[in-house]
Design an enzyme around this catalytic site. Structure first.
Site, short mmCIF file in Angstrom:
data_model
loop_
_atom_site.label_atom_id
_atom_site.label_comp_id
_atom_site.label_asym_id
_atom_site.label_seq_id
_atom_site.Cartn_x
_atom_site.Cartn_y
_atom_site.Cartn_z
N HIS A 129 57.67 55.11 6.71
CA HIS A 129 57.17 54.21 5.66
C HIS A 129 58.24 53.18 5.32
CE1 HIS A 129 55.45 52.85 1.83
NE2 HIS A 129 54.31 53.33 2.30
N HIS A 130 57.79 51.95 5.07
CA HIS A 130 58.70 50.83 4.83
C HIS A 130 59.55 51.04 3.58
CE1 HIS A 130 60.37 46.93 5.38
NE2 HIS A 130 59.37 46.44 6.09
N SER A 131 59.11 51.90 2.67
CA SER A 131 59.88 52.13 1.44
C SER A 131 61.22 52.82 1.74
CB SER A 131 59.09 52.98 0.45
OG SER A 131 58.76 54.24 1.00
N ASN A 171 65.84 48.16 1.57
CA ASN A 171 65.16 46.92 1.93
C ASN A 171 65.94 45.74 1.37
OD1 ASN A 171 62.37 47.61 3.20
ND2 ASN A 171 62.60 49.06 1.52
#
Length: 507
Positions: free
Chosen positions: A161-163, A353
């Site tokens: 997951h990008h989180s 991120n």
């Protein structure tokens, strides 16, 4: 392949406190970063998918042991989400947990004599995008496909997951788990960023000329930033790309995706780069613009010599833009990620991120000189390099999350992406062959899904190859392999033009 266990690098881990007479791990909590919360919003619920190929059949037990000694020691990959207790479930914290490796490594029982293994792998990766991830466990999984394709003896598909982190973080983490094929204890080497020697600001001048150059540079940065920020804000409010065959509609972020890739010769890209005095990124985006132009005109009938219809006649005048993702870290060092694994903590690490983005116009037209596409891109990118809009987008999103809340930040990102046509990124990989837990790697093909766009294009280098990877909605782009071919053809046309123009003599 059990002997591969001895090739794993020893990892020193950070021990957690234990209670009296209790061997159970102490539960550690860490709040989600603002951008991690953003990537759980339905409109931008994004996942990173890395398809990689190995030279040998994957020994599943060796891989599991290797993951336990490396990846699972990273705090993000050994933590699950904790949600609030309100009416709307929103993830608020990372909570350390005990990872059961069998919950995350999926090994389907496959027929070794599959009729079309390449198509099977492509379909398998596409089906992953249709399957939701279990949020009660750490948000990653590895699918091992011991099936021989035209490129590799076995395939791994890593979904995260990008989180948990951006693309640069995830690729750096995977590389930190690897070693050079020639020396398993040595980390892979990445291409170092170099400042151009012909930059006037880097040369030695008398103090007054240096002052003039500095002042002019500052004014140019200020003006370019002002223009780019104005364009960015206009895009959020009302400025949309024109309707075109690549643009998705409302709800495109929730549709399944297909991932296709093609291997380009990195030496050919470097030949064009050196001859033209541009960067690898300029060449990559330039051949992408060239490939998109021929692909779109052919879909409209122009490239076949037919009479141009109203749709194709509008292509050269259409507003079509790419969202370019920019890594805002000053450097990308695999050793730093390895230190996170060793310490078992993100404290002091530049993890997560940390990306900004810029909007770049694409000029879709058929040109006689294939190098014009690259010169076109270079002019646009050089202007963007003298702008702080990427930093502005990152800090604006973070500020809105902290002040006006999640929905305001989601709206900013969603509008800026959905009002453009496609996304593009280029990530440098290892310069020499690497191995993962004793398995020599053939290729890496990272991509993403969950964006409100029908097309996302990634370039990923590894040794002497450059992979171009497309993430597409098949209802919008039914023939992604054709688009890959056009990008590859564009590189060949650029290389031939360089050789014919004798620009290669400058090398």
């Amino acid at each position: 392949m059990a002997s591969h266990l001895g090739l794993l690098k020893p990892i020193k881990t950070h021990r957690v406190n234990q209670g009296k007479g209790d061997a159970k791990e102490e539960e550690k909590e860490e709040p989600l970063s603002p951008l991690a919360r953003l990537f759980h919003a339905p409109q931008v619920n994004c996942f990173i998918v890395v398809v990689f190929g190995c030279k040998t059949t994957i020994d599943v037990d060796v891989f599991k042991h290797g993951l336990e000694q490396t990846l699972i020691k990273h705090p993000r990959f050994s933590s699950k989400l904790a949600f609030d207790t309100g009416k709307v479930a929103e993830p608020l914290k990372w909570v350390r947990t005990v990872v059961n490796i069998d919950d995350h490594v999926i090994v389907p029982d496959l027929d070794p004599n599959i009729e079309s293994p390449d198509q099977f792998v492509e379909d398998y990766a596409s089906n992953i995008t249709k399957t939701p991830m279990d949020l009660s466990k750490p948000l990653w999984e590895l699918h091992i496909l011991n099936v021989e394709t035209s490129e590799a003896a076995s395939i791994g598909i890593f979904r995260v997951h990008h989180s948990l982190g951006d693309g640069v973080s995830i690729i750096s983490l995977l590389l930190a788990c690897m070693g050079k094929a020639s020396d398993a204890n040595a980390f892979p080497s990445l291409v170092a960023n170099k400042k151009k020697a012909n930059d006037p600001c880097t040369k030695s001048h008398p103090w007054f000329l240096g002052f003039v150059f500095t002042l002019m540079s500052m004014l140019k940065v200020f003006w370019n930033t002002l223009m780019d920020v104005t364009l960015f804000l206009a895009t959020i409010i009302c400025l949309k790309d024109d309707k075109n065959p690549l643009k998705g509609g409302i709800g495109i972020e929730k549709t399944p995706r297909r991932f296709v890739h093609r291997m380009l010769n990195l030496n050919d890209i470097k030949l064009v780069k050196n001859a033209m005095g541009v960067t690898v990124n300029d060449v990559a985006l330039g051949i992408t613009q060239s490939g998109l132009s021929r692909y779109l005109y052919e879909r409209c009938g122009e490239a076949k010599g037919d009479k141009m219809d109203s749709e194709s006649s509008m292509l050269s005048h259409s507003r079509i833009r790419a969202t370019l993702f920019v890594n805002l870290r000053p450097t990308t060092v695999v050793q730093d990620v390895a230190n996170v694994i060793n310490a078992g903590s993100n404290v002091g690490a530049d993890w997560g991120n940390k990306i900004g983005y810029i909007l770049c116009p694409l000029h879709i037209k058929l040109r006689d000189d294939p190098l014009d596409y690259i010169y076109d891109v270079k002019a646009a990118i050089d202007q963007k390099k003298r702008s702080l809009v990427a930093q502005f987008t990152y800090f604006t999103t973070s500020l809105l999350l902290k002040t006006l809340g999640l929905q305001a930040a989601v709206m900013i990102m969603y509008k800026s992406l959905s009002n453009t046509t496609l996304s593009f990124s280029n990530v440098a990989g290892p310069m020499e062959e690497v191995s993962l837990f004793g398995h020599p790697m053939v290729f890496f093909a990272p991509s993403i899904y969950g964006f409100p766009q029908a097309l996302v294009i990634h370039f990923q280098s590894y040794m002497d190859k450059m992979a171009v990877i497309l993430s597409v909605d098949e209802d919008v782009i039914p023939d992604p392999h054709k688009l890959c071919f056009e990008i590859e053809k564009s590189l060949m046309l650029a290389k031939n033009a360089v050789m014919e123009n004798k620009l290669a003599n400058k090398l």
